[in-house]
Design an enzyme around this catalytic site. Structure first.
Site, PDB file in Angstrom:
ATOM      1  N   LYS A   1       0.825  -1.239  -0.163  1.00 31.50           N
ATOM      2  CA  LYS A   1       0.093  -0.175   0.084  1.00 31.50           C
ATOM      3  C   LYS A   1       0.787   1.365  -0.047  1.00 31.50           C
ATOM      4  O   LYS A   1       1.912   1.108   0.483  1.00 31.50           O
ATOM      5  CB  LYS A   1      -0.773   0.109   1.187  1.00 31.50           C
ATOM      6  CG  LYS A   1      -2.297   0.824   1.156  1.00 31.50           C
ATOM      7  CD  LYS A   1      -3.157   0.119   0.259  1.00 31.50           C
ATOM      8  CE  LYS A   1      -4.570   0.862   0.053  1.00 31.50           C
ATOM      9  NZ  LYS A   1      -5.653   0.152  -0.504  1.00 31.50           N
TER      10      LYS A   1
HETATM   11  P1  NDP Z   1     -12.573   7.948  -2.862  1.00 34.49           P
HETATM   12  O1  NDP Z   1     -11.702   8.901  -2.498  1.00 34.49           O
HETATM   13  O2  NDP Z   1     -13.154   7.744  -4.358  1.00 34.49           O
HETATM   14  O3  NDP Z   1     -13.909   8.047  -1.782  1.00 34.49           O
HETATM   15  C1  NDP Z   1     -13.835   8.150  -0.460  1.00 34.49           C
HETATM   16  C2  NDP Z   1     -15.254   8.832   0.109  1.00 34.49           C
HETATM   17  O4  NDP Z   1     -15.065   8.663   1.400  1.00 34.49           O
HETATM   18  C3  NDP Z   1     -15.558  10.222  -0.454  1.00 34.49           C
HETATM   19  O5  NDP Z   1     -17.019  10.265  -0.516  1.00 34.49           O
HETATM   20  C4  NDP Z   1     -15.095  10.840   0.934  1.00 34.49           C
HETATM   21  O6  NDP Z   1     -15.886  12.221   1.012  1.00 34.49           O
HETATM   22  C5  NDP Z   1     -15.861  10.066   1.995  1.00 34.49           C
HETATM   23  N1  NDP Z   1     -15.013  10.342   3.281  1.00 34.49           N
HETATM   24  C6  NDP Z   1     -13.580  10.498   3.546  1.00 34.49           C
HETATM   25  N2  NDP Z   1     -13.552  10.567   4.928  1.00 34.49           N
HETATM   26  C7  NDP Z   1     -14.552  10.604   5.403  1.00 34.49           C
HETATM   27  C8  NDP Z   1     -15.178  10.385   6.717  1.00 34.49           C
HETATM   28  N3  NDP Z   1     -14.307  10.911   7.850  1.00 34.49           N
HETATM   29  N4  NDP Z   1     -16.452  10.111   6.941  1.00 34.49           N
HETATM   30  C9  NDP Z   1     -17.424   9.799   5.805  1.00 34.49           C
HETATM   31  N5  NDP Z   1     -16.983   9.951   4.650  1.00 34.49           N
HETATM   32  C10 NDP Z   1     -15.572   9.905   4.423  1.00 34.49           C
HETATM   33  O7  NDP Z   1     -12.153   6.412  -2.183  1.00 34.49           O
HETATM   34  P2  NDP Z   1     -12.626   5.066  -2.380  1.00 34.49           P
HETATM   35  O8  NDP Z   1     -13.979   4.997  -2.707  1.00 34.49           O
HETATM   36  O9  NDP Z   1     -11.860   4.542  -3.439  1.00 34.49           O
HETATM   37  O10 NDP Z   1     -12.155   4.314  -0.987  1.00 34.49           O
HETATM   38  C11 NDP Z   1     -13.008   4.153   0.007  1.00 34.49           C
HETATM   39  C12 NDP Z   1     -12.594   3.073   0.739  1.00 34.49           C
HETATM   40  O11 NDP Z   1     -12.734   1.799  -0.021  1.00 34.49           O
HETATM   41  C13 NDP Z   1     -11.082   3.152   1.415  1.00 34.49           C
HETATM   42  O12 NDP Z   1     -11.056   2.470   2.544  1.00 34.49           O
HETATM   43  C14 NDP Z   1     -10.380   2.409   0.256  1.00 34.49           C
HETATM   44  O13 NDP Z   1      -9.313   1.777   0.968  1.00 34.49           O
HETATM   45  C15 NDP Z   1     -11.368   1.210   0.116  1.00 34.49           C
HETATM   46  N6  NDP Z   1     -11.039   0.443  -1.153  1.00 34.49           N
HETATM   47  C16 NDP Z   1     -10.915   0.988  -2.294  1.00 34.49           C
HETATM   48  C17 NDP Z   1     -10.939   0.363  -3.653  1.00 34.49           C
HETATM   49  C18 NDP Z   1     -10.833   1.037  -4.697  1.00 34.49           C
HETATM   50  O14 NDP Z   1     -10.757   0.423  -5.988  1.00 34.49           O
HETATM   51  N7  NDP Z   1     -10.935   2.304  -4.980  1.00 34.49           N
HETATM   52  C19 NDP Z   1     -10.410  -1.089  -3.529  1.00 34.49           C
HETATM   53  C20 NDP Z   1     -10.798  -1.576  -2.088  1.00 34.49           C
HETATM   54  C21 NDP Z   1     -10.996  -1.031  -1.068  1.00 34.49           C
HETATM   55  P3  NDP Z   1     -15.228  13.301   0.200  1.00 34.49           P
HETATM   56  O15 NDP Z   1     -15.821  13.284  -1.091  1.00 34.49           O
HETATM   57  O16 NDP Z   1     -16.165  14.725   0.945  1.00 34.49           O
HETATM   58  O17 NDP Z   1     -13.928  13.502   0.330  1.00 34.49           O
END
Ligand code: NDP
Length: 421
Positions: A110
């Site tokens: 990571k």
């Molecule tokens: P993104 O950056 O695309 O989205 C993250 C989302 O979470 C945004 O909507 C963000 O809000 C929101 N967010 C951030 N901080 C908080 C908080 N404290 N409380 C509530 N919402 C919050 O990230 P991903 O969707 O790619 O990743 C999300 C999760 O999924 C992570 O844990 C990541 O490790 C995991 N993951 C992702 C993969 C991928 O393929 N992308 C694969 C496997 C796991 P805002 O828009 O306001 O910033």
């Protein structure tokens, strides 16, 4: 500090505790277990970026390689102000088990850069990405370690990494990252893969309980790549998404929130609630405690804790995010009879289609969307069946069962390879 406090505050302590829980069910030699607890390589780079106003700003980034016994290191890269070494260590370890659970020939890694991309211009983010790539170029590569998108990174950042690495190598090397734009060797279905996988595993888990997604109410925390796509696929499956959120808070309507409208609003105004969206505002904390059938935390780690797990009303928790549930919260949810589909299974759709992208890059092939969908369903379905079978046989939670499967595979691969020299 007590052990439980440590795990709640420190994702790496949390991931080690999950490893111990699984190891208690596996016959792992103490020395081998110790090896699995350690990461293999940790690179920290401090680097300068020339900002738009001409000033120089220092940033710190990490690439942690946990284990590559089963194949090249693989794992996302996140940009976040709170990212630190212990978070990246935990995320790297979870990647190792995840790739093993879906039986894909990768290890786990990571990366993270401590920064707030929302306060940076596109040009600054590009410079940061390119300089960080330069800093880790000697330890990544298509046969070594393949980064991918994570929080606050996406296809554009992957394109910059691919370009920077290709320039340094003197040849175009698409296989160095996955999650690239389609025009640069990205795969059909990669953008949707994680969110889709969340819904595939949710469907299987629901069936296991004698339920179906159709008609279920769903609350989703996070509406980025994972949460946003999952919302769309939950709706496609006939479920009603009643709540969504982002870092600024959530929106709730017991009759259903249109994810398309909420996401369009976010695109335009950077918030989920606009005139077109019929919903009320709620906090992220309230979202987790809503009266719903299914809760999908799809944002950050450590959101379900000892303090709020008892208030969760969902029957099913499907972890789109990595590490959203602390071990203390896990125990509370298990006691309450809540079925938790763990991250290393529920969000493995991303690494699965990343693997498809990498295979296509290495062989100069282009697979159709149907091929990708079928293979994704097949791999996620098989992993889910295997985990459910272990959970039933050993009478353990799905998390412990998934860990038994993943850790067991890595341990056996290590025994077969032996220890060099
Ligand atoms: P993104 O950056 O695309 O989205 C993250 C989302 O979470 C945004 O909507 C963000 O809000 C929101 N967010 C951030 N901080 C908080 C908080 N404290 N409380 C509530 N919402 C919050 O990230 P991903 O969707 O790619 O990743 C999300 C999760 O999924 C992570 O844990 C990541 O490790 C995991 N993951 C992702 C993969 C991928 O393929 N992308 C694969 C496997 C796991 P805002 O828009 O306001 O910033």
């Amino acid at each position: 500090m007590s052990r439980s406090e440590t795990t709640r505050l420190d994702p790496y302590a949390m991931s080690c505790r999950q490893l111990d829980d699984a190891a208690a069910h596996l016959d792992i030699e103490p020395g081998l277990l110790e090896r699995l607890r350690f990461t293999e390589r940790e690179v920290t780079v401090n680097f300068p970026v020339k900002m738009d106003d001409g000033s120089l700003k220092m940033f710190t980034g990490y690439r942690v390689q946990h284990n590559d016994v089963r194949g090249p290191f693989k794992g996302g890269l996140r940009y976040h102000p709170d990212t630190d070494l212990n978070e990246v260590r935990a995320l790297a370890m979870w990647m190792t088990w995840k790739a093993a659970v879906v039986n894909i020939p990768y290890g786990g890694a990571k990366g993270g850069v401590q920064c707030d991309p929302k306060k940076m211009s596109r040009a600054e983010v590009e410079k940061l990405t390119r300089r960080f790539t330069w800093g880790i170029a000697s330890i990544i590569g298509p046969e070594r370690d393949i980064p991918a998108p994570d929080v606050n990174t996406g296809p554009q950042e992957m394109a910059w990494i691919m370009d920077t690495y290709s320039m340094l190598m003197g040849q175009t090397t698409p296989g160095v990252v996955t999650g690239k734009p389609l025009e640069l060797g990205g795969s059909l279905g990669r953008f949707e893969a994680t969110g889709r996988g969340v819904v595939i595993s949710a469907g299987r888990a629901a069936r296991h309980l004698g339920l179906e997604l159709k008609g279920m109410t769903v609350a989703i925390q996070g509406s980025g790549n994972v949460g946003g796509v999952a919302a769309r696929y939950f709706e496609k499956a006939g479920a009603t998404v009643v709540a969504m959120s982002d870092s600024g808070g959530g929106v709730y309507n017991p009759k259903g929130v249109s994810s398309a409208k909420a996401l369009a609003c976010k695109d335009q105004y950077s918030c989920l609630l606009g005139r077109e969206v019929s919903a009320e505002e709620i906090s992220n904390q309230e979202l987790l405690e809503l009266e719903v059938d299914l809760l999908a935390p799809c944002a950050m780690e450590g959101v379900l804790t000892q303090a709020n797990a008892g208030k969760v009303k969902a029957r099913l928790v499907v972890e789109g995010a990595n590490g959203p549930t602390t071990p203390e919260a896990d125990a509370i949810l298990e006691d309450k009879g809540v079925l938790v589909v763990p991250d290393i299974l529920a969000n493995a759709g991303g690494v699965t289609v990343s693997y498809f992208e990498w295979v296509q890059n290495l062989q100069n092939l282009l697979w159709s969307e149907d091929q990708i969908s079928l293979r994704l369903e097949e791999i996620m379905g098989k992993a889910m069946d295997e985990v459910l079978a272990i959970a039933q046989e050993k009478k353990v939670s799905l998390r412990t069962a998934a860990m038994i499967l993943g850790v067991g595979r890595v341990a056996q691969a290590t025994r077969l390879r032996g220890i060099y020299p």
